[in-house]
Design an enzyme around this catalytic site. Structure first.
Site, PDB file in Angstrom:
ATOM      1  N   GLU A 170       0.833  -1.213   0.000  1.00 35.90           N
ATOM      2  CA  GLU A 170       0.000   0.000   0.000  1.00 35.90           C
ATOM      3  C   GLU A 170       0.858   1.250   0.000  1.00 35.90           C
ATOM      4  O   GLU A 170       2.047   1.214   0.298  1.00 35.90           O
ATOM      5  CB  GLU A 170      -0.909   0.023   1.226  1.00 35.90           C
ATOM      6  CG  GLU A 170      -0.273  -0.395   2.535  1.00 35.90           C
ATOM      7  CD  GLU A 170       0.889   0.447   2.995  1.00 35.90           C
ATOM      8  OE1 GLU A 170       0.786   1.695   2.893  1.00 35.90           O
ATOM      9  OE2 GLU A 170       1.895  -0.119   3.450  1.00 35.90           O
ATOM     10  N   GLU A 312       4.605  -0.643   1.368  1.00 34.40           N
ATOM     11  CA  GLU A 312       4.756  -0.849  -0.077  1.00 34.40           C
ATOM     12  C   GLU A 312       4.712  -2.320  -0.483  1.00 34.40           C
ATOM     13  O   GLU A 312       4.819  -2.636  -1.660  1.00 34.40           O
ATOM     14  CB  GLU A 312       6.079  -0.260  -0.614  1.00 34.40           C
ATOM     15  CG  GLU A 312       6.288   1.200  -0.350  1.00 34.40           C
ATOM     16  CD  GLU A 312       7.651   1.696  -0.841  1.00 34.40           C
ATOM     17  OE1 GLU A 312       8.378   0.926  -1.519  1.00 34.40           O
ATOM     18  OE2 GLU A 312       8.001   2.850  -0.547  1.00 34.40           O
TER      19      GLU A 312
END
Length: 354
Positions: A170, A312
């Site tokens: 994310e 991430e």
């Protein structure tokens, strides 16, 4: 959305365990890899599992509460980091390349107009990100459902192309705050235990963040149903992740779960469908203080503990080689019988003089 998620059939467990125990090694000597191999075989219902076309899905979205001081970074960093992903320069790009993983970046609701771009899935629910949950719901029930549906659609598309392993990552300035609130309400963990430094807040920043989140929690008048909590406090990227996880579990894919924010999305998915957890590999334990408590709540054991707190999907990419190793030893390692190696003598377990 409705998902039909069932736990893997356990009938194959004895045969899988026999195959694992029959490899040329002392029983249990490969530790956690043996459990991973067993999990892979049960998920795929085979003694010879295959890992095909691994992908990491990174969902990005902006949060209306980010401008209130809950993050050390300005909101513009969200779209700037998406540009970095698309240029191949972020940590997740490096780790995905190093480990042979395809990266998919999805714009769930970033406050920026990217236009048509190679490598970017335009799945915007709102062009401006979510509303400010310090004033009301972050998203409507309809927006929440739309974000989940788009995440499910992306994962279904990956599966249709042959992928059976998907990691989740994310990007969204302010999303550790949303994850703290979701964890507080869905896991029943005190809010002050869920709130950490996020992208690098100092002590004063953490205190301000906690005060703001307590204000948001006090404002909420809804129930603790997962979709109600997600709509009140979540980001579009988090709803998209939850939908993607449910679609992956429905298709009996392996889910690589990253850190604090991704696990908060999993809390939503697993509260809706508990069997989802049996398809998950927990990649690492984040340095974010609430992540350890999330893992304890879920009864999960992460593979790595490296003081990561980047997000991430980086933890998922770093754990991937261990998953590959588990599958490889199950499929390629010789058995005692095939290698002509003597197994442990029964007399070795008999004490002298007995």
């Amino acid at each position: 959305m409705r998902f039909a998620i069932t736990a893997p059939d356990d009938a194959l467990r004895p045969a899988l365990q026999q195959k694992i125990d029959g490899k040329t090694k002392p029983q249990g000597s490969l530790g956690r890899l043996e459990g991973l191999a067993l999990q892979l075989g049960l998920i795929q219902q085979t003694l010879s599992p295959e890992l095909r076309a691994p992908h990491i899905l990174v969902c990005a979205g902006d949060h209306g509460a980010a401008k209130a001081g809950i993050s050390a970074f300005p909101q513009d960093v969200t779209w700037q980091m998406v540009e970095n992903f698309l240029a191949g320069g972020a940590a997740i790009n490096v780790f995905a390349r190093a480990n042979g993983i395809e990266l998919v970046v999805a714009d769930a609701g970033v406050n920026h107009a990217f236009g048509p771009r190679a490598g970017l899935v335009d799945a915007k629910v709102s062009p401006h990100g979510t509303a400010n949950y310090l004033e009301g719901p972050a998203m409507s029930a309809e927006q929440c459902e739309a974000a989940m549906a788009r995440g499910a659609e992306i994962v279904a598309g990956l599966h249709a192309k042959g992928c059976n392993v998907v990691g989740f990552g994310e990007m969204g300035i302010g999303n550790t705050a949303s994850a703290s609130l979701i964890t507080h309400f869905l896991a029943g963990i005190p809010l002050d235990d869920c709130v950490g430094r996020g992208t690098g807040l100092d002590d004063a920043g953490v205190a301000r963040k906690l005060a703001l989140l307590q204000q948001a929690a006090d404002l909420y008048r809804g129930d603790c149903a997962p979709l109600s909590v997600l709509a009140q406090f979540g980001g579009f990227e988090m709803a998209m992740l939850a939908g993607g996880m449910l679609a992956a579990a429905e298709r009996k894919m392996l889910l690589l779960i990253d850190g604090f924010i991704v696990t908060s999305a999993l809390l939503v998915a697993a509260t809706l469908h508990p069997a989802t957890l049996q398809y998950c590999v927990f990649s690492h334990r984040s340095q974010e203080r609430g992540h350890r408590l999330q893992l304890e709540h879920l009864g999960a054991r992460p593979l790595l503990d490296m003081d990561l707190r980047l997000g991430e999907g980086t933890g998922a990419a770093l754990a991937w080689p261990l998953v590959r190793a588990a599958c490889a030893f199950l499929n390629e390692m010789a058995s005692f019988e095939s290698a002509g190696v003597s197994e442990k003598s029964e007399q070795a377990d008999v004490a002298p003089g007995s």
